[in-house]
Write a protein that holds these residues in place. Sequence first.
Motif, PDB file in Angstrom:
ATOM      1  N   LEU A 221      -5.901   3.118  -2.745  1.00  0.00           N
ATOM      2  CA  LEU A 221      -6.982   2.183  -2.415  1.00  0.00           C
ATOM      3  C   LEU A 221      -8.168   2.290  -3.369  1.00  0.00           C
ATOM      4  O   LEU A 221      -9.086   1.453  -3.335  1.00  0.00           O
ATOM      5  N   GLY A 222      -8.193   3.342  -4.174  1.00  0.00           N
ATOM      6  CA  GLY A 222      -9.286   3.517  -5.120  1.00  0.00           C
ATOM      7  C   GLY A 222     -10.576   3.998  -4.462  1.00  0.00           C
ATOM      8  O   GLY A 222     -11.682   3.617  -4.855  1.00  0.00           O
TER       9      GLY A 222
ATOM     10  N   LYS B 186      -2.251  15.597   2.321  1.00  0.00           N
ATOM     11  CA  LYS B 186      -1.514  14.987   1.210  1.00  0.00           C
ATOM     12  C   LYS B 186      -1.423  13.476   1.384  1.00  0.00           C
ATOM     13  O   LYS B 186      -1.622  12.708   0.423  1.00  0.00           O
ATOM     14  N   ALA B 187      -1.146  13.008   2.613  1.00  0.00           N
ATOM     15  CA  ALA B 187      -1.048  11.569   2.871  1.00  0.00           C
ATOM     16  C   ALA B 187      -2.400  10.894   2.649  1.00  0.00           C
ATOM     17  O   ALA B 187      -2.474   9.796   2.067  1.00  0.00           O
ATOM     18  N   ALA B 188      -3.465  11.532   3.104  1.00  0.00           N
ATOM     19  CA  ALA B 188      -4.803  10.955   2.941  1.00  0.00           C
ATOM     20  C   ALA B 188      -5.175  10.830   1.475  1.00  0.00           C
ATOM     21  O   ALA B 188      -5.739   9.815   1.033  1.00  0.00           O
TER      22      ALA B 188
ATOM     23  N   TYR C  73       5.956   4.948   8.189  1.00  0.00           N
ATOM     24  CA  TYR C  73       5.022   6.069   8.365  1.00  0.00           C
ATOM     25  C   TYR C  73       3.575   5.566   8.258  1.00  0.00           C
ATOM     26  O   TYR C  73       2.701   5.963   9.050  1.00  0.00           O
ATOM     27  N   LEU C  74       3.359   4.642   7.300  1.00  0.00           N
ATOM     28  CA  LEU C  74       2.024   4.056   7.145  1.00  0.00           C
ATOM     29  C   LEU C  74       1.617   3.307   8.411  1.00  0.00           C
ATOM     30  O   LEU C  74       0.459   3.395   8.870  1.00  0.00           O
TER      31      LEU C  74
ATOM     32  N   LEU D  76       0.832  -1.204   0.000  1.00  0.00           N
ATOM     33  CA  LEU D  76       0.000   0.000   0.000  1.00  0.00           C
ATOM     34  C   LEU D  76       0.864   1.251   0.000  1.00  0.00           C
ATOM     35  O   LEU D  76       0.540   2.233  -0.690  1.00  0.00           O
ATOM     36  N   ALA D  77       1.962   1.228   0.735  1.00  0.00           N
ATOM     37  CA  ALA D  77       2.834   2.404   0.795  1.00  0.00           C
ATOM     38  C   ALA D  77       3.415   2.716  -0.572  1.00  0.00           C
ATOM     39  O   ALA D  77       3.532   3.893  -0.961  1.00  0.00           O
TER      40      ALA D  77
END
Length: 404
Positions: free
Chosen positions: A58-59, A49-51, A35-36, A26-27
């Motif tokens: 994840l789509g 930005k991360a969200a 961080y994840l 995922l990262a």
Amino acid sequence: MSLQQPEFGERLKALRAERGLSQQQLAGGGMSPGYLSRLESGARPPTAKAAEYLAAQLGVSTAEFRGPRSDSLAQALAIASSTEDADRALRVLEEALAAGAPSEDYALQWQAMRVMSGFQQDIGDREAQLHTLDQLVDLADSIGTPELQVYSHVSRARCQRALGQMEHAHESAVQAVATATAHGLPPRDTAGALMVLISTETAVGNLIEAREHAAELGELAQALGQVQQTEALWTAAHVHLRLGDQAGAAQRLGTALGLLDSRVSPLLWLRLRLAAASLHLQMSPRNLDVAEKCLMEAHPAVELVGSAVHQQEFTLLSAQMAFYRGRLDEAGRRCAELAETTPLLAYQDELALKMLRSQLRVLGGEREEGTRELQTLAEEAQARGSIDLSKEIWRALAETLAQL
């Protein structure tokens, strides 16, 4: 709505697991697995930005990270139940409900709207309350639970009655009783529906039906608790008064006043004394001594447990008492006090206040103007289905003119 921990991390982890992805997968190349991991554990707050990056991976949209709405609605309910600030309670409930909810949250939505309607009643916003109760009825019908349906219809009937919409109130009350009867609900639910039906039948002049339902209510009374027994006697007293049985009305009111301990339900104890004072002022001849005694008992309770609505009802009754005792200056001052406050009175009481002001005009030398106002009020009450109230206004006009 901002993304908050730990809800963000819990939802992120759930979405990743649904897709069978590892943290490293995922990262990807956009952030470190470490961080994840801290995001998922709730140890780090998410940046916008991360969200956005993780949502794209994840789509989904970033709204998916807010978690199930039931959490926010449950939180809003908790806040509303723990605060005495009606404006704040309404704000948090409205925001939570506006966010939308999946079908499995219908029961939670119903509870939130029920609480919201109570706050709307407290601040006197009955139009908004009726809108909420319309939604409450629809939601209860969607859920299909008879107890919720009866409660919703009864609450709407009471609000419609307070707004002077007597015919609509009667329809809602009929539906409540029909639902309670069809599903064989316990006496407590059936009695509550019967009481609001009887009050609307009395208001629109269906006294034969009101008497029959009052008898039915009397049969249920033994299975009720102290509070509902008191309310049943109060309701029956009103019917007997309208039927001309003043002795029967007084007897039932006296029993009700002696039945309820003020420690059991201080607010109902207060409301009962205000109602008793009102009914004794409507008797023929008016029973001023008993009405004044009820008001004297109610006075300290108004200060201790009464709301702004109860304070205004007490002031109105005190003004009427002063008028019937011949203290016209005091009656005028009481009316002026009410004019300086935000109006919270129900339709019937608001009309009674206007009636009293018009009577004072007649006796103060403005006979034609006051008489015309009273005639208009009586016609308005009749047009809105309040036959009972219309009769009382015509009686007041006749008595006032007789004093001249």
